[in-house]
Design an enzyme around this catalytic site. Sequence first.
Site, mmCIF file in Angstrom:
data_model
loop_
_atom_site.group_PDB
_atom_site.id
_atom_site.type_symbol
_atom_site.label_atom_id
_atom_site.label_comp_id
_atom_site.label_asym_id
_atom_site.label_seq_id
_atom_site.Cartn_x
_atom_site.Cartn_y
_atom_site.Cartn_z
ATOM 1 N N CYS A 8 42.982 42.775 34.802
ATOM 2 C CA CYS A 8 42.959 41.548 34.078
ATOM 3 C C CYS A 8 43.095 41.969 32.742
ATOM 4 C CB CYS A 8 42.033 40.729 34.511
ATOM 5 S SG CYS A 8 41.802 38.985 33.786
ATOM 6 N N ASP A 130 31.976 36.500 39.646
ATOM 7 C CA ASP A 130 31.792 37.205 38.561
ATOM 8 C C ASP A 130 30.466 37.177 38.094
ATOM 9 O OD1 ASP A 130 32.444 38.775 36.325
ATOM 10 O OD2 ASP A 130 33.866 37.055 35.401
HETATM 11 O O1 LIG Z 1 38.865 39.176 29.648
HETATM 12 C C1 LIG Z 1 38.542 38.004 28.792
HETATM 13 O O2 LIG Z 1 38.461 38.544 27.374
HETATM 14 C C2 LIG Z 1 38.154 36.795 29.236
HETATM 15 C C3 LIG Z 1 37.936 35.848 28.412
HETATM 16 C C4 LIG Z 1 37.617 34.539 28.891
HETATM 17 C C5 LIG Z 1 37.276 34.381 30.124
HETATM 18 C C6 LIG Z 1 37.356 35.547 31.201
HETATM 19 C C7 LIG Z 1 37.805 36.696 30.604
HETATM 20 N N1 LIG Z 1 37.954 37.849 31.387
HETATM 21 C C8 LIG Z 1 37.815 37.906 32.821
HETATM 22 C C9 LIG Z 1 38.020 38.964 33.552
HETATM 23 O O3 LIG Z 1 38.626 39.967 32.973
HETATM 24 C C10 LIG Z 1 37.388 39.167 34.877
HETATM 25 O O4 LIG Z 1 38.018 38.105 35.813
HETATM 26 C C11 LIG Z 1 36.116 39.495 35.048
HETATM 27 O O5 LIG Z 1 35.259 38.663 33.908
HETATM 28 C C12 LIG Z 1 35.781 40.773 34.892
HETATM 29 O O6 LIG Z 1 35.741 41.289 33.597
HETATM 30 P P1 LIG Z 1 35.076 42.747 33.454
HETATM 31 O O7 LIG Z 1 33.503 42.961 33.490
HETATM 32 O O8 LIG Z 1 35.289 43.073 32.085
HETATM 33 O O9 LIG Z 1 35.775 44.000 34.236
#
Ligand SMILES: O=C(O)c1ccccc1NCC(=O)[C@H](O)[C@H](O)COP(=O)(O)O
Length: 212
Positions: A8, A130
Amino acid sequence: MSAEVKICGLTDEDAIDAAIDAGADYLGLVFFAKSPRFVTPDRAAELTQFVEGVDKVGLFVDAEDAFLEEALTHLRLDLLQFHGAETPERIDAIRREFAVPVMKVIAIGSAEDLAKAEPYFAVADRLLFDAKPPKNSDLPGGNAVSFDWSILSGYKCPLQWMLAGGLTADNVAEAIRISGARAVDVSSGVESAPGVKDAAKIAAFIKAAKGT
Ligand SMILES: O=C(O)c1ccccc1NCC(=O)[C@H](O)[C@H](O)COP(=O)(O)O
């Protein structure tokens, strides 16, 4: 143990190539302006113009219809991910209006939070579990925070679901084993800085998630 992988928050061609070359199943594009991973629909279309055979996922946070329309006019999205406070009624309306599969994010802090998924069973195509964002965060996701994966162990969900939150190449195999996830989603764990993806981390993550 082998899980599908969504990478993502892709913002440049090198990261897209790295994800595809390493075997990603889904490419995530963040359409939320406050995010360091934000891309405009125009830029997302440019970035993914040659992508074939890998699903493109558009991530939205409480988006209006007009913005969803704009995004879908610029590029074909295979799945719409909703990471805000979208109600079941709103998800149902979006799915009917845009005829694209939808995935609702459920924020998990404790086992009781799983009950929040139930109203979406009839209106979403998939769910994504999440971690709850930290209290001081501006972002509802992408915060590199994990939750207790055992909450999902043995969970009977009628929809396909993904696991996300603080996953890395070092912990994803354990997260899959404990939670039973068949698909995982990562952003921060494959970055060198917020919004900057790292090709080596992407490859290591996918290898660990797929057990290859
Ligand atoms: O990535 C972002 O900046 C973001 C902003 C707003 C809503 C969601 C967002 N990201 C979601 C994700 O990348 C994933 O679905 C998930 O939250 C996992 O993130 P991570 O803990 O950084 O791997």
